[in-house]
Each structure stands twice: as structure tokens, then as C-alpha cells.
Design a protein around this motif. Structure first.
Motif, mmCIF file in Angstrom:
data_model
loop_
_atom_site.group_PDB
_atom_site.id
_atom_site.type_symbol
_atom_site.label_atom_id
_atom_site.label_comp_id
_atom_site.label_asym_id
_atom_site.label_seq_id
_atom_site.Cartn_x
_atom_site.Cartn_y
_atom_site.Cartn_z
ATOM 1 N N VAL A 138 0.866 -1.180 0.000
ATOM 2 C CA VAL A 138 0.000 0.000 0.000
ATOM 3 C C VAL A 138 0.898 1.224 0.000
ATOM 4 C CG1 VAL A 138 -1.749 1.316 1.248
ATOM 5 C CG2 VAL A 138 -1.835 -1.195 1.251
ATOM 6 N N PHE A 139 0.655 2.136 -0.927
ATOM 7 C CA PHE A 139 1.398 3.396 -0.917
ATOM 8 C C PHE A 139 0.547 4.449 -0.236
ATOM 9 C CE2 PHE A 139 3.025 7.444 -2.406
ATOM 10 C CZ PHE A 139 4.396 7.258 -2.240
ATOM 11 N N ALA A 140 0.953 4.799 0.980
ATOM 12 C CA ALA A 140 0.232 5.816 1.748
ATOM 13 C C ALA A 140 1.194 6.907 2.199
ATOM 14 C CB ALA A 140 -0.449 5.177 2.955
ATOM 15 N N ALA A 141 2.307 7.033 1.494
ATOM 16 C CA ALA A 141 3.315 8.033 1.840
ATOM 17 C C ALA A 141 2.965 9.374 1.210
ATOM 18 C CB ALA A 141 4.698 7.569 1.380
ATOM 19 N N GLY A 142 3.569 10.413 1.748
ATOM 20 C CA GLY A 142 3.385 11.746 1.186
ATOM 21 C C GLY A 142 4.414 12.688 1.761
ATOM 22 N N ALA A 143 4.782 13.679 0.978
ATOM 23 C CA ALA A 143 5.781 14.640 1.442
ATOM 24 C C ALA A 143 5.247 15.519 2.554
ATOM 25 C CB ALA A 143 6.254 15.491 0.270
ATOM 26 N N GLY A 144 3.931 15.657 2.653
ATOM 27 C CA GLY A 144 3.333 16.452 3.728
ATOM 28 C C GLY A 144 3.056 17.879 3.296
ATOM 29 N N PRO A 145 2.106 18.528 3.957
ATOM 30 C CA PRO A 145 1.658 19.854 3.533
ATOM 31 C C PRO A 145 2.714 20.941 3.667
ATOM 32 C CG PRO A 145 0.674 19.243 5.645
ATOM 33 C CD PRO A 145 1.346 18.022 5.116
ATOM 34 N N GLY A 146 3.719 20.726 4.518
ATOM 35 C CA GLY A 146 4.726 21.764 4.697
ATOM 36 C C GLY A 146 5.921 21.636 3.775
ATOM 37 N N SER A 147 5.908 20.644 2.895
ATOM 38 C CA SER A 147 7.066 20.397 2.037
ATOM 39 C C SER A 147 6.994 21.237 0.767
ATOM 40 C CB SER A 147 7.145 18.915 1.675
ATOM 41 O OG SER A 147 5.974 18.523 0.988
ATOM 42 N N GLY A 148 8.140 21.420 0.138
ATOM 43 C CA GLY A 148 8.202 22.194 -1.090
ATOM 44 C C GLY A 148 7.911 21.361 -2.316
ATOM 45 N N ALA A 149 7.964 22.025 -3.465
ATOM 46 C CA ALA A 149 7.608 21.384 -4.728
ATOM 47 C C ALA A 149 8.505 20.197 -5.048
ATOM 48 C CB ALA A 149 7.671 22.415 -5.851
ATOM 49 N N ALA A 150 9.793 20.302 -4.746
ATOM 50 C CA ALA A 150 10.727 19.237 -5.119
ATOM 51 C C ALA A 150 10.357 17.909 -4.473
ATOM 52 C CB ALA A 150 12.151 19.633 -4.735
ATOM 53 N N ARG A 151 9.916 17.958 -3.220
ATOM 54 C CA ARG A 151 9.594 16.707 -2.525
ATOM 55 C C ARG A 151 8.256 16.127 -2.970
ATOM 56 N NH1 ARG A 151 9.535 15.807 2.992
ATOM 57 N NH2 ARG A 151 10.351 13.736 2.528
ATOM 58 N N LYS A 152 7.417 16.921 -3.596
ATOM 59 C CA LYS A 152 6.208 16.342 -4.188
ATOM 60 C C LYS A 152 6.602 15.349 -5.266
ATOM 61 C CE LYS A 152 3.837 19.151 -1.642
ATOM 62 N NZ LYS A 152 3.370 18.684 -0.325
ATOM 63 N N ASP A 153 7.646 15.680 -6.004
ATOM 64 C CA ASP A 153 8.115 14.763 -7.037
ATOM 65 C C ASP A 153 8.878 13.586 -6.443
ATOM 66 O OD1 ASP A 153 6.995 16.168 -9.143
ATOM 67 O OD2 ASP A 153 8.814 17.310 -9.569
ATOM 68 N N THR A 154 9.758 13.837 -5.481
ATOM 69 C CA THR A 154 10.595 12.750 -4.973
ATOM 70 C C THR A 154 9.839 11.772 -4.082
ATOM 71 O OG1 THR A 154 11.350 14.124 -3.116
ATOM 72 C CG2 THR A 154 12.706 14.120 -5.110
ATOM 73 N N VAL A 155 8.778 12.242 -3.412
ATOM 74 C CA VAL A 155 7.997 11.345 -2.546
ATOM 75 C C VAL A 155 6.700 10.917 -3.228
ATOM 76 C CG1 VAL A 155 6.834 11.054 -0.326
ATOM 77 C CG2 VAL A 155 8.975 12.353 -0.458
ATOM 78 N N ASP A 156 5.832 11.872 -3.524
ATOM 79 C CA ASP A 156 4.499 11.530 -4.023
ATOM 80 C C ASP A 156 4.543 10.847 -5.395
ATOM 81 O OD1 ASP A 156 2.492 12.734 -1.995
ATOM 82 O OD2 ASP A 156 3.976 14.306 -2.271
ATOM 83 N N ARG A 157 5.545 11.137 -6.179
ATOM 84 C CA ARG A 157 5.678 10.472 -7.479
ATOM 85 C C ARG A 157 6.758 9.403 -7.461
ATOM 86 N NH1 ARG A 157 8.020 14.130 -11.986
ATOM 87 N NH2 ARG A 157 9.921 13.537 -10.853
ATOM 88 N N ASP A 158 8.005 9.807 -7.232
ATOM 89 C CA ASP A 158 9.128 8.881 -7.415
ATOM 90 C C ASP A 158 9.105 7.726 -6.424
ATOM 91 O OD1 ASP A 158 9.876 10.655 -9.376
ATOM 92 O OD2 ASP A 158 11.533 11.541 -8.249
ATOM 93 N N ALA A 159 8.732 7.978 -5.173
ATOM 94 C CA ALA A 159 8.688 6.898 -4.193
ATOM 95 C C ALA A 159 7.589 5.891 -4.536
ATOM 96 C CB ALA A 159 8.486 7.448 -2.789
ATOM 97 N N ALA A 160 6.473 6.381 -5.057
ATOM 98 C CA ALA A 160 5.400 5.477 -5.479
ATOM 99 C C ALA A 160 5.850 4.604 -6.636
ATOM 100 C CB ALA A 160 4.168 6.284 -5.879
ATOM 101 N N ILE A 161 6.599 5.183 -7.555
ATOM 102 C CA ILE A 161 7.128 4.420 -8.693
ATOM 103 C C ILE A 161 8.181 3.420 -8.216
ATOM 104 C CG2 ILE A 161 8.486 4.626 -10.822
ATOM 105 C CD1 ILE A 161 6.995 7.278 -11.324
ATOM 106 N N LEU A 162 9.022 3.846 -7.271
ATOM 107 C CA LEU A 162 10.017 2.934 -6.707
ATOM 108 C C LEU A 162 9.342 1.729 -6.063
ATOM 109 C CD1 LEU A 162 13.047 2.444 -5.871
ATOM 110 C CD2 LEU A 162 12.452 3.586 -3.709
#
Length: 219
Positions: A71-95
Motif C-alpha cells: 500500500v502506498f500511503a506516503a506523502g511529502a506532507g503539507p509543509g514540504s516544497g515542490a521538489a519533494r512532491k516529485d521525490t515522494v508523491d511520485r518517485d517513491a510510489a514508482i520505486l
């Protein structure tokens, strides 16, 4: 059932872990901060300390050995910047999808975002980049030979769960409790017929099991 949950210390993940452990399943939460281990233990879950932003496919695949689902339930969180939206919400899900394929785990449940496909491609606003990251992760998953389900919940609340929801490919904007999202994820894990389904979900008047069954029958 052994379920590995990315973002294991998230609010939905902790609820799902408690539900799984409460009925005798093995819930394994992936966490970045070892200080969060005790919170998972309180829910009956085990933890694996692994930073998804700095891990390889092989490292993650080792954790997924003998898992029945991820289950992918991870997220960079509301206080994170744009870069971590890609590295967590996208790239970590793909990983996680890459690792699932490598480990032979076919079942993948994605916790995505309401209206993810409606992002503004020209915007530099962080929320729009978050939606884009979610949409790209979902699209990657839909293109794989995995038994995937993509869940796009509305605005999340900490109100007590009602056990009732509205599910469809597209639903009016609304709210849903984290309790109900966790309960929904449990039903999805228990029902192989939900594979290859993507839907939005908000609070409603239909019991979760009935709403899922109706959607599966109609789609």
C-alpha cells in the motif's frame, strides 16, 4: 496476509495497520524516522526503517519478500516544497512499484488524491505540482502488469468513521474521514475484484462493502 505500507507512520497508515493487526494479519510499516517505531508497535505493526527517497529497488524489494500486498500511503506532507512532491508523491510510489515487480508482489493499492488529473500543467503552485506528481504516479501504476487499485479520497478529516461512502470514477468534491479511508483500504485488500479500478471517494450513505461491490459490478 502480510501487507507492507509505505508511509507507515501516516495517519491513514496507522489506522490501517491497527485494523490489519487487530484481525491477525501482519502489517509492516516503512518509516524514515526510527523514533516512530513505538507508534507502530502500539498498533500491533512492525516497522522497517527505510528512506524511500534514498533507497534502491533491490533494498526495497528485500523488504517486500513474502508480502501479499503493498500500500502506498506516503506523502511529502503539507509543509514540504515542490521538489519533494516529485521525490515522494511520485518517485517513491514508482520505486515501490518497481520493487513490487522485482519481489513478485502483484497487489498494489495506491492512496492518491481527489482530482489529481485536473492539475494545471503550467502552474508553479505547490498544490498543483502535488496533484501532477500524484497523477503521474497513478499513470505509471496503471501501465504496469500489477493488480493495482487507485483510491482518490476527498478532503480528509479526523472525525469518527461512519462506514459509509460514495464511490465513483468522479464524485462531487467532499470530505471523508481517515477512519473510513483505512476501512476502505482493508476492504480493497480483501477483494481481488477491485484490481484495475480507479475511483474517487468521499463520505456518503452507502456501506463501504456495498459501494465497492456496486462500483466493481458497474465497471
Amino acid at each position: 496476509m502480510r501487507v507492507v505500507i509505505a508511509g507507515g507512520h501516516g495517519q491513514i497508515a496507522l489506522r490501517l495497520e491497527a485494523l490489519l493487526a487487530g484481525r491477525g494479519d501482519e502489517a509492516v510499516g516503512l518509516i524514515r524516522n526510527p523514533d516512530h517505531t513505538a507508534d507502530l508497535q502500539k498498533r500491533g505493526a512492525t516497522s522497517v526503517v527505510l528512506d524511500l527517497e534514498n533507497s534502491t529497488v533491490d533494498q526495497l524489494a528485500d523488504v517486500l519478500t513474502d508480502a501479499d500486498a503493498v500500500v502506498f500511503a506516503a506523502g511529502a506532507g503539507p509543509g514540504s516544497g515542490a521538489a519533494r512532491k516529485d521525490t515522494v508523491d511520485r518517485d517513491a510510489a514508482i520505486l515501490l512499484a518497481d520493487a513490487a515487480e522485482s519481489a513478485g508482489v502483484r497487489r498494489y493499492v495506491m492512496v492518491s488524491a481527489y482530482g489529481a488529473d485536473n492539475y494545471d500543467p503550467d502552474s508553479t503552485e505547490v498544490f498543483q505540482i502535488y496533484l501532477r506528481a500524484k497523477a503521474q504516479a497513478d499513470a505509471d501504476l496503471r501501465g504496469r502488469e500489477l493488480d493495482w487499485t487507485v483510491v482518490r479520497p476527498g478532503s480528509l478529516t479526523d472525525d469518527p468513521g461512519t462506514g459509509q461512502v460514495t464511490i465513483d470514477e468522479s464524485v462531487p468534491r467532499g470530505r471523508i474521514t481517515r477512519d473510513d479511508v483505512a476501512a476502505l483500504l482493508l476492504h480493497i485488500l480483501d477483494n481481488p475484484c477491485t484490481a484495475s479500478m480507479q475511483f474517487e471517494v468521499v463520505g456518503g450513505s452507502t456501506p463501504i462493502a456495498d459501494a465497492l461491490a456496486t462500483f466493481a459490478r458497474e465497471h
